[in-house]
Design an enzyme around this catalytic site. Sequence first.
Site, short mmCIF file in Angstrom:
data_model
loop_
_atom_site.label_atom_id
_atom_site.label_comp_id
_atom_site.label_asym_id
_atom_site.label_seq_id
_atom_site.Cartn_x
_atom_site.Cartn_y
_atom_site.Cartn_z
N ASP A 1 -17.47 -28.92 21.38
CA ASP A 1 -16.37 -29.75 20.84
C ASP A 1 -16.94 -30.72 19.81
O ASP A 1 -18.15 -30.79 19.63
CB ASP A 1 -15.68 -30.49 22.00
CG ASP A 1 -14.22 -30.84 21.70
OD1 ASP A 1 -13.82 -30.85 20.52
OD2 ASP A 1 -13.49 -31.14 22.66
N GLU B 1 -6.24 -29.01 25.86
CA GLU B 1 -7.32 -30.00 26.03
C GLU B 1 -6.86 -31.37 25.58
O GLU B 1 -7.15 -32.40 26.20
CB GLU B 1 -8.56 -29.57 25.22
CG GLU B 1 -9.80 -30.42 25.50
CD GLU B 1 -9.99 -31.63 24.59
OE1 GLU B 1 -10.90 -32.42 24.84
OE2 GLU B 1 -9.20 -31.82 23.64
N GLU B 2 -6.12 -31.40 24.46
CA GLU B 2 -5.78 -32.68 23.83
C GLU B 2 -4.80 -33.51 24.65
O GLU B 2 -4.62 -34.69 24.39
CB GLU B 2 -5.21 -32.45 22.41
CG GLU B 2 -6.20 -31.82 21.44
CD GLU B 2 -7.32 -32.75 20.99
OE1 GLU B 2 -7.37 -33.90 21.46
OE2 GLU B 2 -8.14 -32.31 20.17
N HIS C 1 -11.75 -25.59 22.96
CA HIS C 1 -10.29 -25.64 23.09
C HIS C 1 -9.60 -25.15 21.82
O HIS C 1 -10.03 -25.44 20.70
CB HIS C 1 -9.80 -27.00 23.55
CG HIS C 1 -9.97 -28.15 22.61
ND1 HIS C 1 -9.01 -28.51 21.69
CD2 HIS C 1 -10.97 -29.07 22.47
CE1 HIS C 1 -9.41 -29.59 21.04
NE2 HIS C 1 -10.60 -29.94 21.47
N ASP D 1 -11.44 -30.16 15.02
CA ASP D 1 -11.33 -30.43 16.46
C ASP D 1 -10.22 -29.54 17.00
O ASP D 1 -9.05 -29.89 16.86
CB ASP D 1 -11.02 -31.91 16.69
CG ASP D 1 -10.77 -32.24 18.15
OD1 ASP D 1 -11.05 -31.41 19.01
OD2 ASP D 1 -10.27 -33.36 18.41
N HIS E 1 -9.21 -36.51 14.57
CA HIS E 1 -7.77 -36.71 14.79
C HIS E 1 -7.09 -37.22 13.53
O HIS E 1 -6.14 -38.03 13.62
CB HIS E 1 -7.49 -37.59 16.01
CG HIS E 1 -7.77 -36.88 17.31
ND1 HIS E 1 -7.34 -37.33 18.53
CD2 HIS E 1 -8.43 -35.72 17.56
CE1 HIS E 1 -7.73 -36.48 19.47
NE2 HIS E 1 -8.41 -35.50 18.90
#
Length: 332
Positions: free
Chosen positions: A214, A191-192, A59, A161, A300
Amino acid sequence: MELLKKLALCTSPSGREDGIREIIKEEVKECFDEIYTDALGNLICHKKGNGKKLMLCAHMDEIGFVVTYIDNSGFLRFGNVGGILAYNSINSRVVFENGTVGTISYENKENPSNINLSKMYIDIGATSREDAEKKVKIGDMAVYHSQFYENGNRAISKALDDRAGCAILIEAVKKAEKSANDLFVVFTSQEEVGLRGAKVASNSVEPDMAVSVDVSNVGDTPASLELNLKLGEGPAVKMKDSSYIIHPSARRYMLDCAKNANIKFQLEASSYGGTDTGAIHLSGNGVPAGTISIPTRYIHSANEVIDIADYKASVELVKTVIETSAEEYLQA
Ligand code: CO
Ligand code: ZN
């Protein structure tokens, strides 16, 4: 690590993938027979070949912050774009697509350990609402403002990420000596915020086999959760997360590729998290699918950490997947 650095530092939160998509398109334009962007913003790259349709994906989007309200003093209230964690954000710098920089703080009558995003705000150095509105509008998005650092062993940046996954796919496509499948490499959008791009892309590509790349959490830091993955032990073949269980055909294919790639690799089974694989395996009539996980600390946050040897081994693994026909694994 120049490619990874360029991708990681690009400001492109979910639904605003234009910037990162242009960089990736430029990188891969010589490698495919056709490259196109669909309505959801996925970048779909097709290298025509015999055999089954293999879809590889990573992603392009990253988590971010969206402006929901500007108060009379010029402070911005915001919502999350994907999995923003309040405790990772207090006193972090953020940057908007137009380059405006701000810092995140919170209503300091509150105990910061109980804080949530509704008690937080972005300070862009504005003196009033009118002043703020010259720089930022409702619906504008920001991401963590971060630098890229690497010391030969480890790399630290925002958005590893999943820009690490994007960079690994690009490097593997360039290194592959042959393509043993009808190959689709998809750089997915959104994606998130719930695997949205991958859902649409897999319905149009209709793959016979799919592999996402990922990041995944590790259990190798002081007093961390008991997770199997460690930095430096190689990429992981993911057996399960909360979005899917690996298909037996995909499992045999990926484990054979991992053995044949002559790399260290790990096995992962998690009760948490989700990846594009979760959406892809439920598309069409169902798709055998798996995930290659890049072991990552502090996912994150503005400072995610990966191991450079893991990154290089992941390139070797994806290269081997590209060079290995999926067909025999699908028949058995
Ligand atoms: Co993520
Ligand atoms: Zn991700």
